[in-house]
Design an enzyme around this catalytic site. Structure first.
Site, PDB file in Angstrom:
ATOM      1  N   LYS A 119       0.958  -1.208  -0.033  1.00 14.09           N
ATOM      2  CA  LYS A 119       0.100  -0.034   0.045  1.00 14.09           C
ATOM      3  C   LYS A 119       0.863   1.230  -0.149  1.00 14.09           C
ATOM      4  O   LYS A 119       2.068   1.161   0.237  1.00 14.09           O
ATOM      5  CB  LYS A 119      -0.879  -0.062   1.225  1.00 14.09           C
ATOM      6  CG  LYS A 119       0.032   0.047   2.498  1.00 14.09           C
ATOM      7  CD  LYS A 119      -1.119  -0.162   3.846  1.00 14.09           C
ATOM      8  CE  LYS A 119      -0.391  -0.204   4.959  1.00 14.09           C
ATOM      9  NZ  LYS A 119      -0.719  -0.792   6.199  1.00 14.09           N
ATOM     10  N   ARG A 152     -10.711   0.238  14.627  1.00 14.03           N
ATOM     11  CA  ARG A 152     -10.755   1.277  13.493  1.00 14.03           C
ATOM     12  C   ARG A 152     -11.873   0.973  12.563  1.00 14.03           C
ATOM     13  O   ARG A 152     -12.792   1.293  12.471  1.00 14.03           O
ATOM     14  CB  ARG A 152      -9.329   1.323  12.690  1.00 14.03           C
ATOM     15  CG  ARG A 152      -8.231   2.068  13.494  1.00 14.03           C
ATOM     16  CD  ARG A 152      -6.961   2.080  12.552  1.00 14.03           C
ATOM     17  NE  ARG A 152      -6.667   1.039  11.868  1.00 14.03           N
ATOM     18  CZ  ARG A 152      -5.362   0.966  11.146  1.00 14.03           C
ATOM     19  NH1 ARG A 152      -4.619   1.773  11.401  1.00 14.03           N
ATOM     20  NH2 ARG A 152      -5.096  -0.258  10.705  1.00 14.03           N
ATOM     21  N   TYR A 173      17.994  30.490   9.184  1.00 18.91           N
ATOM     22  CA  TYR A 173      16.739  31.302   9.617  1.00 18.91           C
ATOM     23  C   TYR A 173      16.631  31.073  11.253  1.00 18.91           C
ATOM     24  O   TYR A 173      16.833  29.949  11.831  1.00 18.91           O
ATOM     25  CB  TYR A 173      15.482  30.734   9.156  1.00 18.91           C
ATOM     26  CG  TYR A 173      15.268  30.916   7.565  1.00 18.91           C
ATOM     27  CD1 TYR A 173      15.040  32.230   7.209  1.00 18.91           C
ATOM     28  CD2 TYR A 173      15.124  29.823   6.612  1.00 18.91           C
ATOM     29  CE1 TYR A 173      14.757  32.399   6.043  1.00 18.91           C
ATOM     30  CE2 TYR A 173      14.868  30.283   5.672  1.00 18.91           C
ATOM     31  CZ  TYR A 173      14.640  31.333   4.907  1.00 18.91           C
ATOM     32  OH  TYR A 173      14.415  31.616   3.698  1.00 18.91           O
ATOM     33  N   MET A 178      13.804  25.209   2.943  1.00 24.89           N
ATOM     34  CA  MET A 178      12.871  24.633   1.940  1.00 24.89           C
ATOM     35  C   MET A 178      13.502  23.714   1.217  1.00 24.89           C
ATOM     36  O   MET A 178      13.242  22.536   0.751  1.00 24.89           O
ATOM     37  CB  MET A 178      12.156  25.794   1.245  1.00 24.89           C
ATOM     38  CG  MET A 178      10.871  25.420   0.570  1.00 24.89           C
ATOM     39  SD  MET A 178      10.003  26.465  -0.507  1.00 24.89           S
ATOM     40  CE  MET A 178       9.232  27.314   0.649  1.00 24.89           C
TER      41      MET A 178
HETATM   42  C1  LIG Z   1      -0.111  -1.924   6.666  1.00 17.35           C
HETATM   43  C2  LIG Z   1      -0.687  -2.984   7.045  1.00 17.35           C
HETATM   44  C3  LIG Z   1       0.001  -4.175   7.386  1.00 17.35           C
HETATM   45  C4  LIG Z   1       1.673  -4.397   7.602  1.00 17.35           C
HETATM   46  O1  LIG Z   1       1.987  -3.938   8.741  1.00 17.35           O
HETATM   47  P1  LIG Z   1       3.648  -4.077   9.175  1.00 17.35           P
HETATM   48  O2  LIG Z   1       3.446  -3.466  10.519  1.00 17.35           O
HETATM   49  O3  LIG Z   1       4.121  -2.929   8.232  1.00 17.35           O
HETATM   50  O4  LIG Z   1       4.043  -5.245   8.755  1.00 17.35           O
HETATM   51  C5  LIG Z   1      -0.629  -5.393   7.748  1.00 17.35           C
HETATM   52  N1  LIG Z   1      -2.055  -5.558   7.727  1.00 17.35           N
HETATM   53  C6  LIG Z   1      -2.861  -4.479   7.429  1.00 17.35           C
HETATM   54  C7  LIG Z   1      -4.345  -4.512   7.580  1.00 17.35           C
HETATM   55  C8  LIG Z   1      -2.044  -3.144   7.314  1.00 17.35           C
HETATM   56  O5  LIG Z   1      -2.836  -1.923   7.102  1.00 17.35           O
END
Ligand SMILES: *Cc1c(COP(=O)(O)O)cnc(C)c1O
Length: 374
Positions: free
Chosen positions: A35, A133, A264, A312
């Protein structure tokens, strides 16, 4: 994608494969979680690096990420962990053959209604065992099953997510979540659905054998993060290798005399005659301003601490010792913000610590810059 700068992200696909193989020793069905552009490592490139390893399923977040993955020719099964969010997402499940994790009764009803027009569909079910969640609670399974029966929807996967598998003191919480999940999966089995069950993330599978059910979901360890680094369980994640290195060019090197301040707000004043290198990277490249006076870079294998505020597109580092010790730094040299050669390579955990965040966020943010693959 940031495209106006000189920062370069270098990804090593061999290390992605190495990390996948290490994890495969735990289980023969490992779902790479790719993802958010594979945590900044590139959705398409990560898919291509891993597909020949015999991946059965890839996991992404939103359905549109799955559609993108199909667009680059991915033929492997794709799980969209967040499920459909709108009508276009729902249609895409059929059009692009996406396995969606369904997490709420309203979402389930929408997909069931579409199944009446589009025909049967395999789905996943997401269970809430404590993360609070997304997901069906144990008491919501009956209602879900009423919708599923006769709808053409066929649950083939059940998933849940661990809240604190990487927190060594949270053993009871994790085991409680696993027990709840086992009973929910048992309920599904009793209802006649033989699902592939997964609850383990990277940390879960490493530390809790009982979490290794039908498959594992591997995220951060795929990218070389060690979920236990700094804890007593550190050795569990020792073999994973970071796959991302980040560099930016030195633009200019000059003296900073004792008593002179830099950048800065003049937040840093030299307490000795020193030399600074001005590096062409800043917060516009997702290199956080929070690193001001805190972070370090690596130049010619030697650490160079950040002096003054991150700007920046520029950040100054101290290279006084480099100049004294014969590692002269000049314009055009590359400074490593992450990784680098030798024993003083900057680890993802270190950079995250200076930054005040976790390696996941460092990868996602720096990975938005132009990438090269070696
Ligand atoms: C992102 C995610 C993972 C991966 O978790 P890691 O801690 O990066 O191994 C597994 N399951 C779900 C539902 C996730 O959203």
């Amino acid at each position: 994608m940031i495209d106006y700068n000189k920062l370069r992200v270098r990804i090593n696909p061999d290390n992605l494969r190495h990390n996948y193989r290490i994890y495969r020793k735990l289980h023969d069905n490992v779902i790479p979680v790719i993802k958010s552009d594979a945590y900044g490592h590139g959705l398409a490139e990560t898919c291509r690096a891993l597909e020949p390893e015999g991946v059965i399923t890839f996991a992404v977040g939103f359905v549109n990420e799955a559609v993108k993955l199909r667009g680059i020719g991915c033929k492997t099964r794709i799980l969209a962990l967040l499920g459909p969010q709108d009508d276009a997402d729902v249609e895409a499940l059929w059009q692009h053959d996406v396995l969606a994790a369904i997490s709420h009764i309203d979402q389930l009803k929408k997909v069931a209604a579409a199944a009446a027009a589009n025909g049967p569909l395999d789905i996943g079910l997401k269970f809430d065992t404590g993360m609070r969640r997304l997901g069906f609670l144990p008491g919501e399974l009956d209602a879900a099953m009423e919708v599923i029966k006769g709808s053409g929807l066929n649950p083939v996967m059940a998933s849940s997510h661990l809240a604190s598998a990487d927190v060594p003191g949270h053993k009871d919480n994790v085991e409680g979540q696993i027990a709840t999940f086992e009973s929910m999966v048992g309920w599904l089995t009793a209802a006649g659905f033989d699902v592939e069950a997964n609850i383990a993330n990277s940390a879960g599978a490493l530390a809790f054998e009982r979490s290794r059910m039908g498959s594992l979901r591997q995220g951060i360890t795929l990218y070389g993060g060690n979920p236990f680094s700094g804890s007593e369980l550190e050795s569990l994640g020792r073999e994973f290798r970071p796959a991302m290195e980040v560099t930016a060019p030195v633009m200019q090197v000059h003296e900073l005399k004792k008593g002179e301040s830099i950048s800065y707000g003049w937040t840093f004043t030299a307490d000795r005659d020193s030399v600074v290198a001005v590096v062409g990277v800043g917060y516009a490249d997702n290199y956080s301003r929070g690193l001001s006076n805190t972070g370090e870079m690596l130049i010619h294998g030697k650490r160079a601490p950040i002096r003054g505020r991150v700007c920046m597109q520029m950040t100054a580092v101290d290279v006084t010792e480099h100049m004294r010790e014969g590692h002269a730094v000049g314009a055009g040299d590359r400074a490593f913000l992450l990784g680098g050669p030798g024993p003083d390579a900057i680890t993802p955990k270190e950079l995250a610590g200076w930054w005040g965040t976790i390696d996941y966020e460092v990868f996602c943010l720096l990975g938005m810059n132009p990438r090269e693959y070696i």
